[in-house]
Design an enzyme around this catalytic site. Structure first.
Site, short mmCIF file in Angstrom:
data_model
loop_
_atom_site.label_atom_id
_atom_site.label_comp_id
_atom_site.label_asym_id
_atom_site.label_seq_id
_atom_site.Cartn_x
_atom_site.Cartn_y
_atom_site.Cartn_z
N ASP A 55 -62.99 33.07 -32.61
CA ASP A 55 -62.26 34.47 -33.22
C ASP A 55 -61.39 34.34 -34.29
O ASP A 55 -60.45 34.49 -34.48
CB ASP A 55 -61.35 34.86 -31.89
CG ASP A 55 -61.70 35.31 -30.77
OD1 ASP A 55 -63.28 35.24 -30.71
OD2 ASP A 55 -61.32 35.94 -29.67
N ASP A 79 -67.98 33.98 -31.80
CA ASP A 79 -67.33 35.43 -32.25
C ASP A 79 -66.24 35.40 -33.29
O ASP A 79 -65.31 36.15 -33.52
CB ASP A 79 -66.59 36.05 -31.07
CG ASP A 79 -67.58 36.21 -29.90
OD1 ASP A 79 -68.75 36.28 -29.99
OD2 ASP A 79 -67.20 36.33 -28.72
#
Length: 339
Positions: free
Chosen positions: A172, A193
């Site tokens: 992230d 991600d």
């Protein structure tokens, strides 16, 4: 009634003036130097000095150096320019992560948070070093060395621009949260991600680097969260490249209408053959917009891609151009020049 009409007209024009921040003019410049050779030693103290509801561009010039601090541009402080002296020279770094502080929120633990509209950043690296000290290939069940979301940047203000910036993390890295965002000539590094959110964003000529910590577990470049046909969000990558170690997927669906387009991007051999993952939305693949157009390199072979890869014709591709996707009102053409 006349009073309320006058008040409405005043507010309309006042807010309209605030939206463009005075056009291309910069009213004044603040300098930050962590060695003490300027008005401010920290970036946050310089931001705090700017008036709330500021409606004219203010530049904060950040001298070369490592600034170990969490930096927040709150919603009530628009029209701010952060200008560094090169992404390898001006670095904002911190090590916070989900569960480390009193709040367990992923987004609250970011090294840099920008909540205001009309923000420009150039020639700065935003770094989260939480994962850096962990050894390669440690066991996934080692609770003392658990991988957690650790954001380098959280961007959720409309009309946000990043020129020649770096975003470095692992899981992230860049929370491209909400609003229209433009990233040009940036470097983005991570593994899981590491570009994610509901932003309506255009990435031009950006270098994306996947770390590949695990040989047999591919990562994910994007996790885009568009959740309906009416949602304008999506990530468009124009040019640039994806390099790194190990293997990585181009994206997985964080929401049921996830949308990511790569156009003219160079893919190294680290891209998995399937390329994309439905994640928790198996059965909803027809709602996704995942496209690869005129991409190049050893990882650009689409013969083994997922069968629901989107095919875009020229007319559809035009909808995802810079002008059409995020700049219909011309806001990018009215920005001040940064060095």
């Amino acid at each position: 009634m006349k009073f309320f009409l006058a008040l409405f007209i005043y507010c309309f024009f006042y807010l309209g003036k605030a939206i463009d921040c005075g056009g291309k003019n910069i009213t004044y410049t603040i300098t930050v130097d962590h060695h003490g050779n300027a008005s401010f030693r920290t970036i946050q103290s310089a931001i705090d000095s700017i008036s709330n509801q500021n409606n004219q561009w203010v530049k904060i010039h950040i001298k070369a150096g490592l600034y170990v601090e969490m930096v927040i541009i709150p919603q009530e402080k628009p029209c701010i320019i952060l200008e560094g002296e090169g992404r390898k020279n001006t670095i904002i770094s911190f090590w916070d992560h989900k569960g480390f502080t009193s709040t367990n929120s992923t987004s609250a633990n970011s090294t840099f948070t920008s909540a205001a509209p009309n923000v420009i950043a150039s020639d700065i690296t935003f770094k989260n070093t939480y994962i850096k000290a962990m050894p390669q290939n440690y066991k996934l069940n080692d609770k003392n060395k658990q991988i957690l979301p650790a954001l380098a940047a959280n961007i959720h203000g409309d009309k946000s621009v990043f020129f020649r910036c770096g975003f470095i993390g692992y899981q992230d890295t860049l929370y491209d949260d909400y609003g229209r965002h433009y990233f040009k000539d940036c470097y983005i590094q991570g593994e899981v991600d590491f570009i994610f959110g509901t932003g309506q964003s255009y990435y031009e000529n950006c270098s994306i680097h996947a770390l590949g910590r695990y040989k047999n577990i591919p990562g994910f470049v994007t996790a885009q969260a568009r959740d309906s046909l009416d949602d304008p969000s999506g990530f468009v990558f124009e040019g640039g490249s994806i390099t790194g170690n190990g293997q990585v997927n181009l994206g997985r669906a964080w929401r049921a209408y996830s949308r990511v387009i790569f156009h003219g991007t160079h893919f190294s051999s680290i891209i998995t053959p399937q390329g994309w993952d439905a994640w928790n939305y198996v059965g909803h693949e027809s709602n996704f917009t995942y496209a690869e157009v005129d991409c190049k390199g050893p990882g650009a072979n689409t013969s083994k891609r997922v069968p629901w890869l989107t095919k875009l014709n020229n007319s559809q591709l035009e909808e995802f151009s810079l002008a059409s996707f995020i700049n219909k009102d011309g806001w990018l053409d009215n920005l001040p020049t940064t060095s």
